[in-house]
Design a protein around this motif. Structure first.
Motif, mmCIF file in Angstrom:
data_model
loop_
_atom_site.group_PDB
_atom_site.id
_atom_site.type_symbol
_atom_site.label_atom_id
_atom_site.label_comp_id
_atom_site.label_asym_id
_atom_site.label_seq_id
_atom_site.Cartn_x
_atom_site.Cartn_y
_atom_site.Cartn_z
ATOM 1 N N GLU A 107 0.826 -1.210 0.000
ATOM 2 C CA GLU A 107 0.000 0.000 0.000
ATOM 3 C C GLU A 107 0.864 1.266 0.000
ATOM 4 O OE1 GLU A 107 -2.503 -0.914 3.353
ATOM 5 O OE2 GLU A 107 -3.998 -1.916 2.069
ATOM 6 N N GLN A 108 1.995 1.235 0.691
ATOM 7 C CA GLN A 108 2.916 2.378 0.663
ATOM 8 C C GLN A 108 3.495 2.572 -0.734
ATOM 9 O OE1 GLN A 108 5.709 1.191 3.674
ATOM 10 N NE2 GLN A 108 4.554 2.157 5.329
ATOM 11 N N VAL A 109 3.898 1.474 -1.358
ATOM 12 C CA VAL A 109 4.420 1.544 -2.728
ATOM 13 C C VAL A 109 3.342 2.101 -3.657
ATOM 14 C CG1 VAL A 109 5.191 0.144 -4.704
ATOM 15 C CG2 VAL A 109 6.148 -0.273 -2.419
ATOM 16 N N ALA A 110 2.119 1.620 -3.522
ATOM 17 C CA ALA A 110 1.010 2.078 -4.362
ATOM 18 C C ALA A 110 0.776 3.582 -4.185
ATOM 19 C CB ALA A 110 -0.258 1.301 -4.032
ATOM 20 N N ALA A 111 0.812 4.058 -2.959
ATOM 21 C CA ALA A 111 0.607 5.495 -2.706
ATOM 22 C C ALA A 111 1.715 6.319 -3.358
ATOM 23 C CB ALA A 111 0.552 5.760 -1.204
ATOM 24 N N ARG A 112 2.969 5.841 -3.255
ATOM 25 C CA ARG A 112 4.082 6.562 -3.900
ATOM 26 C C ARG A 112 3.924 6.547 -5.424
ATOM 27 N NH1 ARG A 112 7.273 4.130 0.143
ATOM 28 N NH2 ARG A 112 8.005 2.532 -1.318
ATOM 29 N N THR A 113 3.469 5.432 -5.957
ATOM 30 C CA THR A 113 3.252 5.355 -7.400
ATOM 31 C C THR A 113 2.207 6.375 -7.829
ATOM 32 O OG1 THR A 113 3.844 3.020 -7.499
ATOM 33 C CG2 THR A 113 2.458 3.855 -9.290
ATOM 34 N N GLU A 114 1.097 6.428 -7.107
ATOM 35 C CA GLU A 114 0.033 7.386 -7.441
ATOM 36 C C GLU A 114 0.571 8.822 -7.426
ATOM 37 O OE1 GLU A 114 -3.132 6.447 -8.291
ATOM 38 O OE2 GLU A 114 -2.701 4.323 -7.940
ATOM 39 N N GLU A 115 1.342 9.166 -6.395
ATOM 40 C CA GLU A 115 1.927 10.513 -6.293
ATOM 41 C C GLU A 115 2.890 10.782 -7.444
ATOM 42 O OE1 GLU A 115 3.839 10.657 -2.483
ATOM 43 O OE2 GLU A 115 1.948 10.448 -1.388
ATOM 44 N N THR A 116 3.724 9.807 -7.742
ATOM 45 C CA THR A 116 4.721 9.976 -8.800
ATOM 46 C C THR A 116 4.050 10.181 -10.144
ATOM 47 O OG1 THR A 116 6.332 8.623 -7.597
ATOM 48 C CG2 THR A 116 6.689 8.891 -9.968
ATOM 49 N N ILE A 117 3.104 9.331 -10.469
ATOM 50 C CA ILE A 117 2.445 9.430 -11.771
ATOM 51 C C ILE A 117 1.661 10.737 -11.889
ATOM 52 C CG2 ILE A 117 0.707 8.388 -13.283
ATOM 53 C CD1 ILE A 117 3.537 7.009 -13.143
ATOM 54 N N ALA A 118 1.049 11.170 -10.803
ATOM 55 C CA ALA A 118 0.306 12.441 -10.828
ATOM 56 C C ALA A 118 1.230 13.617 -11.124
ATOM 57 C CB ALA A 118 -0.415 12.654 -9.503
ATOM 58 N N SER A 119 2.507 13.487 -10.796
ATOM 59 C CA SER A 119 3.443 14.594 -11.000
ATOM 60 C C SER A 119 4.189 14.513 -12.330
ATOM 61 C CB SER A 119 4.462 14.633 -9.852
ATOM 62 O OG SER A 119 5.341 13.525 -9.935
ATOM 63 N N VAL A 120 3.989 13.444 -13.091
ATOM 64 C CA VAL A 120 4.673 13.292 -14.373
ATOM 65 C C VAL A 120 3.958 14.151 -15.414
ATOM 66 C CG1 VAL A 120 5.227 11.671 -16.239
ATOM 67 C CG2 VAL A 120 5.520 10.983 -13.852
ATOM 68 N N PRO A 121 4.665 15.117 -16.000
ATOM 69 C CA PRO A 121 4.010 15.998 -16.956
ATOM 70 C C PRO A 121 3.723 15.351 -18.311
ATOM 71 C CG PRO A 121 6.322 16.584 -16.716
ATOM 72 C CD PRO A 121 6.051 15.490 -15.733
ATOM 73 N N ASP A 122 4.475 14.305 -18.663
ATOM 74 C CA ASP A 122 4.328 13.728 -19.998
ATOM 75 C C ASP A 122 4.485 12.207 -19.933
ATOM 76 O OD1 ASP A 122 4.316 13.148 -22.703
ATOM 77 O OD2 ASP A 122 6.246 14.109 -23.123
ATOM 78 N N LEU A 123 3.380 11.480 -20.129
ATOM 79 C CA LEU A 123 3.434 10.021 -20.079
ATOM 80 C C LEU A 123 4.203 9.424 -21.252
ATOM 81 C CD1 LEU A 123 -0.155 9.086 -18.860
ATOM 82 C CD2 LEU A 123 1.951 9.219 -17.529
ATOM 83 N N ALA A 124 4.511 10.240 -22.247
ATOM 84 C CA ALA A 124 5.293 9.763 -23.396
ATOM 85 C C ALA A 124 6.799 9.916 -23.156
ATOM 86 C CB ALA A 124 4.884 10.512 -24.654
#
Length: 174
Positions: A107-124
């Protein structure tokens, strides 16, 4: 991210009602156990997201100190054995580990993933893959492709965990 959340929930659901001993059981011909699958998926997700933030150097932490993927490919017995032991332990519940602890870490890893992806400006955005025997020379991965890989890995292992659960006590997560 909804697909990843759904796959994570399916994986965790396979362990509802299991005690620590059951979560560590390997009831099939292989060494997989429900708790170990959660450990493995958490580790895989964490490694790939670290790659997305820091590039290929972030994935070398899985290797013994001073060993590169090229060393491992050339393989001295000591390096290969250490890496294989560490990798294998990622699929097991070790003495002192609890299912609750394994799930909390996931669950900690999942929360960090959610935060990280939300901050990525370009998924490409892309990074080169680290040199490893199983990566094509010069290959790159986008954030989007890494996320698709993590979703697929999580969903695949949720299916494995469901089979293990049914073998342990006849129940399934669905």
């Amino acid at each position: 991210m909804a697909a990843l959340s759904t796959a994570r929930a399916a994986l965790i659901a396979t362990t509802v009602g299991l005690d620590d001993e059951q979560a560590g059981e390997s009831p099939t011909a292989g060494a997989l156990c429900p708790g170990g699958l959660i450990k493995h998926v958490a580790s895989t997700e964490e490694n790939w997201l670290r790659f997305e933030v820091s590039g290929p150097s972030a994935m070398s932490h899985d290797l013994p100190d001073g060993v590169t993927w090229a060393d491992l490919a050339a393989g001295t017995a000591r390096e290969i054995l250490q890496w294989m032991t560490d990798h294998r332990n990622d699929f097991r519940m070790l003495p002192g580990e609890t299912l609750a602890g394994v799930i909390a870490r996931y669950e900690q890893v999942a929360a960090r993933t959610e935060e990280t992806i939300a901050s990525v400006p370009d998924l490409a955005a892309v990074h080169p893959l680290p040199q490893a025997p199983w990566h094509e020379q010069g290959a790159v991965r986008s954030v989007r492709r890494v996320l698709m890989h993590v979703i697929a890995e999580t969903a695949q292992h949720a299916g494995h965990a469901d089979i293990l659960r049914e073998t342990i006590d006849g129940r399934t997560a669905t």
